[in-house]
Design an enzyme around this catalytic site. Structure first.
Site, short mmCIF file in Angstrom:
data_model
loop_
_atom_site.label_atom_id
_atom_site.label_comp_id
_atom_site.label_asym_id
_atom_site.label_seq_id
_atom_site.Cartn_x
_atom_site.Cartn_y
_atom_site.Cartn_z
N GLU A 79 78.66 40.48 12.11
CA GLU A 79 78.01 39.89 13.28
C GLU A 79 77.62 38.43 13.05
OE1 GLU A 79 77.18 42.82 11.97
OE2 GLU A 79 77.30 44.33 13.55
N HIS A 100 68.16 52.54 16.28
CA HIS A 100 69.17 52.52 17.34
C HIS A 100 68.56 52.79 18.72
CE1 HIS A 100 71.73 53.14 13.79
NE2 HIS A 100 72.74 52.72 14.51
#
Lengths: 335, 78, 328
Positions: A61, A130
């Site tokens: 990322e 998450h």
């Protein structure tokens, strides 16, 4: 017009329309070529636009979101899929110091037009790494626009707007609102009749989902839909709630919030993000700074408390700002 | 003429699995064209697409969140 | 270091137990979620990343470690946790979100912690790299023995954290073993589509670490490579990138259709070949192998019964454990 879409399909339509016409737009992210992004925003784009414009990346990322900023500075408009907002931790510098600040630091001489698609939120037992919302964390960064549609009509219109913006736009979607199969049956209030033709929805304007007299309930993302459920319950009890979707955090429609509270005199701010140092405080301060006399009763926050999201269902259900908690807050406010 | 809208036998592989309609993409009574995507069907975590078998007026018979099997008639097109 | 017959039976036992754990969880996963799919419903809500196919890595590596050594695992932690001896009952209870779970229901399957055997895991890719290196640094500062092992996937070797940490491990000769479990797929992305080199073990050269590559998914071979890496680490010779060609038989997570995997790339279950090898080499008989597998299933059945019977935490317990040093 009778066609109904999920947020996922509506967003995809906007991106497809823009990509067909503008070669500077390209897609980047993990698994986007085969899987079309976390919400299917790029579903089928691999076959349609090919691997040069729909680039599946390694799990890197910091690298690929930084490269998106670089590509934007060099004349492209990247659309990046970052799946879960929990993952901004590994690439935060790009958001914090590069994409958001380059235009300013260059005295306006360098633009960074890029759109970062991110999924937020919990409620499905995916635990602390998450399930976060973290929209306040990104909205706190000067130079990043942050928008957060909660229905299909806005998803399409706001994505057109983002793709035509000359700035770094963080485009958030709560996983539970997107209407993707892996999250189960879509929530009805996320579905909209969506025109075939392109249109824009401007940033910085609240959407009043339902009008009411007694209490203003603001929400964003999933909490809009929990607020709508609560409002339905409250109506049966004779309480008339006005549900206001903030839908754009940067810019924030402060006048829209104030106008609703001026009418009702009572405010409940719902937010699935953590309680402190966040959107809920910002909304209340917005009204207070204008005129604390607008409040007939002290405002109330219904948010996720300042704790990591627990895995186990009984604990998670208890801490989320669900309809039951919102309705209860409204009853107390009216008592 | 009325054309039934049924869950195609080949919409998913395993015969023993069931699905559910998660969303009708047109309202009851809407005009649809043959080949239009009219509904999403969910089997486990996978979303599948149901297409209109004919043009005409959609009459929905099975609402979302009801179990459907292959061959079930879920709507008709008039 | 040659493994004894007893140790090799132990490897089969470990793999069988890990497989029994995952198979039991898979069998439970769809309960309550179907026929109308609901992610958060049923006794095992949320996502589930199973280890089927990777059992030899957990078994082979952990057999080369001692009690002072430390482990970090990732979002697919079960096979490592089982091999390390994490409490099976409490791990099963944690997956079901129960109060007697390892984390009292706070963590779930990606967040398995058992400090009694120096085991931790994380759902963020490559997060365990730096944590393992930090554990090794702590042992050096404490003048205590201990090798740290970071279990990651081949996809995680493309994270910045992998490269930053490998450099420091090489620079400071830290006793760290990075176990790259190459199961070929990062969700739907093949290694060849994500990684500039064929073998991550070759990257060790750039960081003054040793590189080991095991191409068999056989716990004997994995153990041999691990034993060499551990010996180097204990001797003060620094770290190793140990890459194993392993398998991911049940997809990235439950419900993964794996339509992106071409026929010629279908993977092989590593347990039957190892069982056959041990029988062929006279280590055990087929009956003994059957008994090992039956005992693993029975042990897991007891763990599952414990987990199912256990109570859920009270909703208010969500507020406990945010900070240490507070009553809870």
């Amino acid at each position: 017009m009778s066609r109904i879409l999920t947020m996922s399909r509506a967003g995809r339509e906007a991106l497809d329309w823009e990509m067909e016409r503008r070669p500077e737009i390209f897609c980047l992210g993990e698994d986007v070529f085969k899987f079309g992004g976390i919400f299917g925003t790029m579903d089928g784009f691999g076959a349609k636009y090919g691997p040069e414009r729909v680039i599946s990346t390694p799990i890197s990322e910091t690298g690929f979101i930084g490269m998106a900023a670089g590509a934007a500075m060099a004349g492209m408009h990247p659309v990046v899929d970052l799946a879960y907002i929990d993952f901004i931790g590994v690439c935060y510098n790009v958001l914090l110091n590069c994409a958001s600040k380059t235009h300013y630091m260059s005295g306006g001489s360098v633009k960074v037009p890029m759109t970062l698609l991110i999924g937020t939120g919990g409620g499905y037992n995916n635990a602390a790494q998450h399930s976060q919302c973290l929209h306040a964390t990104v909205a706190h960064i000067p130079g990043a626009k942050v928008v957060y549609p909660s229905n299909a009509y806005d998803a399409k219109g706001m994505l057109h707007t983002a793709l035509r913006d000359e700035n770094f736009v963080i485009f958030l979607t709560h996983k539970g609102t997107a209407g993707v199969g892996w999250m189960g049956t879509p929530i009805k209030t996320t579905l909209s009749e969506v025109p075939d033709e392109p249109y824009t929805v401007p940033f910085g304007k609240v959407k009043v989902y339902r009008e009411g007299r007694d209490v203003t309930i603001t929400g964003l993302g999933m909490s809009v839909h929990e607020s709508l459920k609560a409002a339905e319950e409250l109506e049966k009890e004779g309480i008339s709630a006005e549900v206001v979707d903030l839908r754009s955090l940067v810019p924030l429609d402060r006048e829209g919030i104030i106008a609703s509270v001026a009418k009702t005199g009572r405010l409940i701010v719902t937010d699935e993000d953590y309680l402190s140092y966040g959107v809920s405080g910002e909304v209340i301060t917005t009204v207070t700074e204008r005129d604390p006399g607008l409040f007939r009763r002290p405002p109330v926050r219904v948010t996720t408390p300042d704790i990591p999201i627990p895995f186990s269902r009984p604990m998670e259900q208890a801490i989320l700002p669900l309809a039951g908690r919102i309705a209860e807050a409204a009853r107390k406010l009216m008592a | 003429m009325t054309t039934p809208v049924t869950i195609p036998q080949d919409l998913w592989d395993e015969d023993d699995k069931t699905g559910s309609i998660v969303v009708w993409l047109y309202k009851d009574g809407a005009e649809v064209k043959e080949g239009d995507l009219i509904a999403e069907v969910l089997v486990e975590k996978v979303t599948l697409e149901l297409l209109a078998p004919a043009s005409g007026t959609l009459r929905i018979k099975v609402q979302p969140e009801v179990v459907v099997n292959k061959g079930d008639e879920v709507a008709v097109i008039e | 270091m040659q493994l004894t017959a007893e140790q090799r039976k132990g490897l089969l036992r470990t793999m069988a137990l890990s497989r029994a754990f995952d198979d039991a969880m898979i069998a439970l996963y769809w309960e309550g979620k179907l026929p109308i799919f609901q992610f958060g419903a049923g006794p095992l809500p949320g996502e589930l990343h199973c280890s089927n196919g990777a059992e030899p890595v957990g078994a082979g590596i952990c057999a080369a470690l001692g009690p002072d050594d430390m482990i970090t695992a990732d979002h697919r932690p079960h096979h490592v946790a089982v091999a390390r001896g994490v409490d099976l009952d409490r791990m099963a209870a944690e997956l079901l979100g129960k109060k007697p779970g390892l984390s009292q229901g706070k963590g779930g399957h990606m967040h398995i912690y058992d400090p009694s055997v120096n085991f931790a895991s994380s759902g963020i890719i490559a997060e365990g790299m730096a944590v393992a290196a930090g554990m090794a640094l702590a042992r050096r500062l404490q003048k205590r023995p201990g090798v740290a092992v970071a279990f990651i996937g081949e996809g995680a070797a493309n994270q910045g954290a992998f490269h930053e940490v490998c450099n420091m491990v090489g620079l400071w000769k830290l006793p760290v073993i990075v176990v790259v479990q190459d199961n070929e797929w990062g969700v739907s992305t093949a290694k060849s589509e994500s990684t500039a080199v064929e073998r991550n073990a070759d990257r060790a050269a750039g960081y003054a670490m040793a590189g080991e590559w095991v191409g068999t998914n056989d716990p004997d071979d994995i153990h041999a490579a691990a034993a060499r890496a551990v010996a180097r680490a204990r001797a003060g010779e620094g770290g190793t990138i140990l890459e194993v060609k392993t398998a991911r038989l049940t997809g990235h997570f439950m419900g993964d259709q794996q339509a992106y995997i071409p026929e010629q790339m279908k993977q092989v279950d590593p347990i039957p070949p190892y069982r056959e090898k041990l029988i062929r080499e006279g280590v055990l008989t087929a009956d003994e192998a059957d008994a090992i597998e039956a005992e693993a299933k029975a042990r897991m059945a007891r763990a599952m019964a414990f987990a199912k019977a256990a109570p859920y935490p009270e909703p208010a317990e969500a507020f406990d454990h945010v900070f240490a040093g507070e009553a809870a």
